[in-house]
Motif scaffolding. Structure first.
Motif, short mmCIF file in Angstrom:
data_model
loop_
_atom_site.label_atom_id
_atom_site.label_comp_id
_atom_site.label_asym_id
_atom_site.label_seq_id
_atom_site.Cartn_x
_atom_site.Cartn_y
_atom_site.Cartn_z
N VAL A 522 0.86 -1.31 -0.16
CA VAL A 522 0.31 0.00 0.00
C VAL A 522 0.89 1.30 0.19
CG1 VAL A 522 -1.66 1.21 1.21
CG2 VAL A 522 -1.61 -1.47 1.44
N LYS A 524 1.03 5.61 0.27
CA LYS A 524 0.22 6.90 0.83
C LYS A 524 1.03 7.96 0.76
CE LYS A 524 -1.76 3.56 4.20
NZ LYS A 524 -2.16 3.42 5.65
N HIS A 532 -7.35 13.76 5.00
CA HIS A 532 -7.85 12.56 4.65
C HIS A 532 -7.28 12.11 3.27
CE1 HIS A 532 -10.06 12.98 8.01
NE2 HIS A 532 -10.91 14.09 7.72
N LYS A 533 -6.28 11.24 3.52
CA LYS A 533 -5.52 10.97 2.17
C LYS A 533 -6.23 10.11 1.22
CE LYS A 533 -2.80 8.34 5.12
NZ LYS A 533 -3.38 8.76 6.42
N SER A 534 -7.29 9.48 1.50
CA SER A 534 -7.98 8.94 0.42
C SER A 534 -8.70 9.70 -0.47
CB SER A 534 -8.49 7.61 0.94
OG SER A 534 -9.07 7.61 2.11
N GLN A 574 3.81 0.24 2.39
CA GLN A 574 3.34 -0.37 3.64
C GLN A 574 2.95 -1.78 3.29
OE1 GLN A 574 -0.34 1.02 5.68
NE2 GLN A 574 0.73 1.31 7.68
N GLU A 575 3.12 -2.56 4.07
CA GLU A 575 2.63 -3.95 3.93
C GLU A 575 1.14 -4.00 3.94
OE1 GLU A 575 3.64 -6.34 7.60
OE2 GLU A 575 2.29 -7.72 6.89
N VAL A 577 -2.47 -5.17 4.70
CA VAL A 577 -3.29 -5.96 5.66
C VAL A 577 -4.61 -6.68 5.26
CG1 VAL A 577 -4.58 -5.60 7.88
CG2 VAL A 577 -2.33 -4.37 7.44
N LEU A 579 -8.02 -7.32 4.75
CA LEU A 579 -9.19 -6.67 5.10
C LEU A 579 -10.36 -7.54 4.89
CD1 LEU A 579 -8.88 -2.92 3.77
CD2 LEU A 579 -8.67 -3.80 6.17
N GLU A 584 -12.27 -2.72 9.78
CA GLU A 584 -11.63 -1.55 10.34
C GLU A 584 -12.45 -0.94 11.41
OE1 GLU A 584 -10.46 0.99 6.96
OE2 GLU A 584 -11.27 -0.70 5.47
N ASN A 676 -6.83 5.25 12.87
CA ASN A 676 -8.04 4.94 11.81
C ASN A 676 -7.68 4.54 10.47
OD1 ASN A 676 -10.54 4.52 10.92
ND2 ASN A 676 -10.76 6.50 10.32
N PRO A 677 -7.77 3.25 10.15
CA PRO A 677 -8.27 2.19 10.94
C PRO A 677 -7.27 1.44 11.59
CG PRO A 677 -7.88 1.37 8.60
CD PRO A 677 -7.45 2.81 8.68
N VAL A 688 -2.93 0.82 10.97
CA VAL A 688 -2.65 1.01 9.73
C VAL A 688 -2.37 2.47 9.35
CG1 VAL A 688 -3.87 1.04 7.12
CG2 VAL A 688 -3.63 -1.02 8.65
N ASP A 689 -3.22 3.31 10.16
CA ASP A 689 -2.93 4.93 9.90
C ASP A 689 -3.09 5.59 11.25
OD1 ASP A 689 -3.26 7.39 8.68
OD2 ASP A 689 -5.31 7.20 8.32
P1 ADP Z 1 -6.85 8.28 5.17
O1 ADP Z 1 -7.59 7.80 6.22
O2 ADP Z 1 -5.93 9.21 5.37
O3 ADP Z 1 -7.63 8.15 3.91
P2 ADP Z 1 -5.65 5.39 5.47
O4 ADP Z 1 -4.47 5.10 5.68
O5 ADP Z 1 -6.51 5.33 6.65
O6 ADP Z 1 -5.79 6.93 4.97
O7 ADP Z 1 -6.19 4.68 4.39
C1 ADP Z 1 -7.68 4.57 3.79
C2 ADP Z 1 -8.05 3.04 3.65
O8 ADP Z 1 -7.23 2.53 2.75
C3 ADP Z 1 -7.97 2.48 4.89
O9 ADP Z 1 -9.36 2.83 5.61
C4 ADP Z 1 -8.21 1.05 4.60
O10 ADP Z 1 -9.39 0.60 4.02
C5 ADP Z 1 -7.31 1.20 3.09
N1 ADP Z 1 -5.73 0.87 3.68
C6 ADP Z 1 -4.97 1.53 4.06
N2 ADP Z 1 -3.77 1.13 4.30
C7 ADP Z 1 -3.98 -0.08 4.19
C8 ADP Z 1 -3.15 -1.30 4.34
N3 ADP Z 1 -1.80 -1.42 4.75
N4 ADP Z 1 -3.66 -2.72 4.25
C9 ADP Z 1 -4.83 -2.76 3.52
N5 ADP Z 1 -5.82 -1.51 3.19
C10 ADP Z 1 -5.30 -0.35 3.83
#
Ligand code: ADP
Ligand code: MG
Length: 699
Positions: A522, A524, A532-534, A574-575, A577, A579, A584, A676-677, A688-689
């Motif tokens: 992954v 980011k 909020h990155k996504s 990042q590795e 995870v 889901l 989450e 979160n999450p 993860v974040d």
């Molecule tokens: P943000 O909250 O800033 O958008 P996140 O790092 O929480 O960024 O990533 C958003 C979503 O992406 C997470 O809620 C999750 O669903 C997915 N995600 C992020 N990192 C991973 C990971 N390492 N493995 C699997 N899914 C991930």
């Protein structure tokens, strides 16, 4: 500060600012005291020889024996001096009625600071300023300027609103409710709600502590104190006023969800306080808790002579934490013997409309004898063959015999009044509406659980505090107060599992980090300016090694397009995870001005605010409380393997909540934090974040 017993049971009270002037506060207080008070009343005023027939002194120092309590009603400009003079004369307890302090702006606030300084210097027990006064019925003391005095009783009541006290007393007197002590807290410059909770907790004559509060100053101290007190004495509060002092422009999910009212809700519950919404409920609770034994179990028997009202009672039980008791075979056959064939011998017991006293009495007696019955509600409509008053007497005798709580709903108007008086004398509340009766039984059941509940001390995990501090200082080094995924090490330092990964600032580095990680990764964007990155396409999931280089450049481009002046630290690799088997969740913290760190847990991911399936606790959070937090969210079944899913590792979630609680307790500099999450899977959790805000001056 000593015990407050002298404040409530003084032998002599000086009224500083006493006067006969019609309509004045000084006159009202002297009148209220002079009429009834067991001790002596000493007016103080340099301009009078006597007040309302009592000898008047020019200052407290001239009173032959220092009074135990001084009530100060002089104008604000001279109030602080008056308090100081009384203190120098040896007075230890002071009630400042005078207004014009912090409630009136900056001059008043300065005056209040002077008052506090005087109180501290002389170690005064000081109530107010801006107080209506205090009352204590055992010595018939009414040191207020209100129009009503309290009836004697075992409730002690504090209020942050003086006006509310006068209204409540007026009403309580009508209802025959009696008080031990009453205090109008005023501005709480010195003594506050926690001091009175502590005092009344130690007072054998106070059965229930009641309060009307708009705010609690020191939430943590209040929780500690109230937890102790509620082992023996129930505390029931109306907490009004949803202040928004804590709702700063939140930059975290937790910050936007966990506001001030959530803090009160959680804090009061953790303190063992029973929070109610209305004055009626406050006194329904008070009446039940002061007059009734606690139930051993939550099974309720309903005994009635009227079908409809019996159903209402049954419905109310269904809506409550109580349950309709199921009778033993023995009980059922005893009821069959006692009642006519047409009667219903199952709960709710219907003795039918023609039931006389004897039939009613034996039905209640049999029901209360059943071991599965913790409490009973007697519901009766008026009939020609029944005297409510006699029924009331029988019910009192039966309650005495069985030692179980009983409430009554003798329904009607005037015809119920004499019976209601009899019941009230014996401590049994009578309500027209069965729901109110059930609610008061619920209050008893709630309190029984509070009394029996022991709070375990929070665990202390072995953590790397210095490393955590260094990560937090990273914000300061950057001249910022926000941290994102570059602070993952903070979690590692506190033993919260995180996936493998690293922050890179060149595409080649990203490729090499990805190569060290098994399978796709992954990626980011890492920027304190991107909340909020996504939302901006700043998270790429499932990137294969050969695509990492391009993905890196793409993420940087997106960030630049989104916000050209954003500080971009780099890209996290990042590795992945799992889901599919994991859920989450969110674990977070927001700092409340009154209660301190609030820990939040709930269903996480990118829709947290939309779903708002979360719950909060005031930190520190122990293992039991962390477990309860999981129980409380609606999505709990998801974590526990609903619909063929594999259950998540609950122990790992509980431990993460506790470790976060320790982190935010150790570092007051952390203002807000979201994990979160936190992905909760069968084999553990992975953070993860992360995003947090720090007060860099506190590091
Ligand atoms: P943000 O909250 O800033 O958008 P996140 O790092 O929480 O960024 O990533 C958003 C979503 O992406 C997470 O809620 C999750 O669903 C997915 N995600 C992020 N990192 C991973 C990971 N390492 N493995 C699997 N899914 C991930
Ligand atoms: Mg996130």
């Amino acid at each position: 500060m000593g015990s407050l017993s002298e404040l409530f049971a003084p032998e002599s009270v000086a009224v500083v600012g006493a006067t006969d002037r019609e309509g004045s506060v000084g006159r009202a207080i002297v009148t209220n005291l002079r009429d009834e008070f067991d001790g002596s009343v000493v007016p103080v005023n340099p301009n009078r020889e006597s007040v309302l027939g009592l000898d008047c002194y020019p200052d407290v120092g001239s009173v032959p024996d220092a009074p135990d309590l001084a009530v100060v009603v002089v104008p604000p400009q001279i109030a602080v001096d008056a308090v100081e003079e009384a203190a120098e004369a040896g007075v230890e307890n002071v009630v400042v009625i005078t207004a014009g302090f912090s409630e009136t702006g900056s001059d008043g606030a300065a005056r209040e600071r002077e008052l506090v300084a005087v109180a501290e210097e002389h170690d005064l027990n000081l109530v107010g300023p801006n107080s209506l006064g205090v009352m204590s019925t055992p010595v018939d003391m009414n040191a207020t300027f209100g129009p009503e005095k309290a009836l004697p009783g075992s409730l002690s009541f504090m209020s942050q609103s003086g006006a509310f006290i006068t209204a409540v007393l007026d009403w309580a007197n009508d209802q025959g409710l009696g008080f031990k002590d009453v205090v109008s807290l005023g501005n709480e410059a010195v003594l506050d709600e926690t001091d009175f909770v502590r005092e009344w907790g130690d007072d054998p004559d106070t059965d229930v502590i009641l309060g009307y509060l708009e705010g609690i100053d020191n939430g943590q101290e209040f929780i500690r104190t109230a937890r102790d007190v509620t082992d023996d004495t129930p505390i029931v509060l109306v907490k009004s006023g949803r202040t928004d002092a804590g709702a700063q422009a939140a930059s975290s999910h937790t910050g936007s969800i966990a506001g001030s009212d959530e803090a009160y809700e959680a804090g009061l519950e953790q303190a063992g306080v029973q929070r109610v919404e209305t004055v009626q409920e406050l006194f329904d609770y008070a009446r039940a808790l002061s007059g009734q034994p606690l139930p051993d179990s939550d099974g309720v028997a309903v005994v009635t002579n009227a079908g409809g009202p019996g159903v209402m009672a049954t419905d109310a039980i269904g809506d409550s934490r109580l349950s309709l008791a199921s009778f033993s075979d023995e009980t059922i056959s005893a009821l069959q013997d006692a009642l006519p064939d047409e009667a219903n011998v199952y709960n709710p017991v219907d003795t039918i409309g023609d039931a006389d006293i004897e039939r009613f009495r034996s039905a209640i007696d049999v029901a209360l004898s059943d071991d599965g019955v913790g409490a009973a509600v007697v519901v009766s409509a008026p009939t020609a063959v029944l005297s409510f008053e006699t029924l009331a007497e029988e019910i009192l005798a039966l309650q005495e015999k069985h030692g179980k709580p009983v409430v009554t709903c003798l329904m009607g108007g005037e015809s119920t009044e004499a019976a209601a008086d009899v019941l009230r004398e014996g401590g049994i509340p009578n309500y027209f509406d069965p729901a109110r009766g059930i609610r008061s039984l619920e209050a008893l059941s709630e309190y029984r659980d509070i009394r029996d509940h022991t709070v375990e001390p929070p665990a202390e995990f072995d953590v790397d505090r210095e490393r955590a501090r260094d990560v937090l200082r990273g914000a300061k080094r950057r001249g910022d107060n926000r941290l994102g995924v570059e602070a993952m090490d903070l979690l590692d330092a506190y033993g919260i599992p995180t996936p493998e990964g690293d922050i890179t600032d060149a595409p080649e580095d990203a490729v090499s980090v990805a190569q060290d990680i098994d399978g796709p990764v992954v990626m980011k964007i890492v920027s304190p300016d991107i909340l909020h990155k996504s939302d901006i396409g700043g998270v790429k999931v499932g990137v294969e090694n050969e695509d990492v280089y391009d993905a890196y450049e793409d993420l940087i481009t997106r960030a630049r397009n989104y916000q050209p002046d954003a500080t971009v630290i780099g890209v996290q690799v990042q590795e992945m995870v799992d889901l599919d088997t994991g859920t989450e969740t969110i674990v977070g913290m927001n700092r409340d001005p009154q209660f301190g760190p609030l820990v939040l847990f709930g269903l996480g991911g990118i829709f947290v605010e939309i779903l708002e399936d979360t719950t909060v606790r005031v930190a520190p959070v122990g293992r039991d409380e962390a477990t309860e937090m999981i129980d409380e969210i609606k999505a709990a079944p998801l974590l526990r393997g609903a619909r063929g899913r594999t259950s998540a590792d609950e122990g790992a979630i509980v431990e993460t909540i506790q470790r976060l609680s320790q982190l935010v307790t150790d570092f007051p500099a952390i203002l807000e934090l979201d994990i979160n999450p936190l992905v909760a899977g069968p084999d553990g959790v992975q953070a993860v974040d992360i995003r947090l805000t720090v007060d860099t001056d506190k590091l």
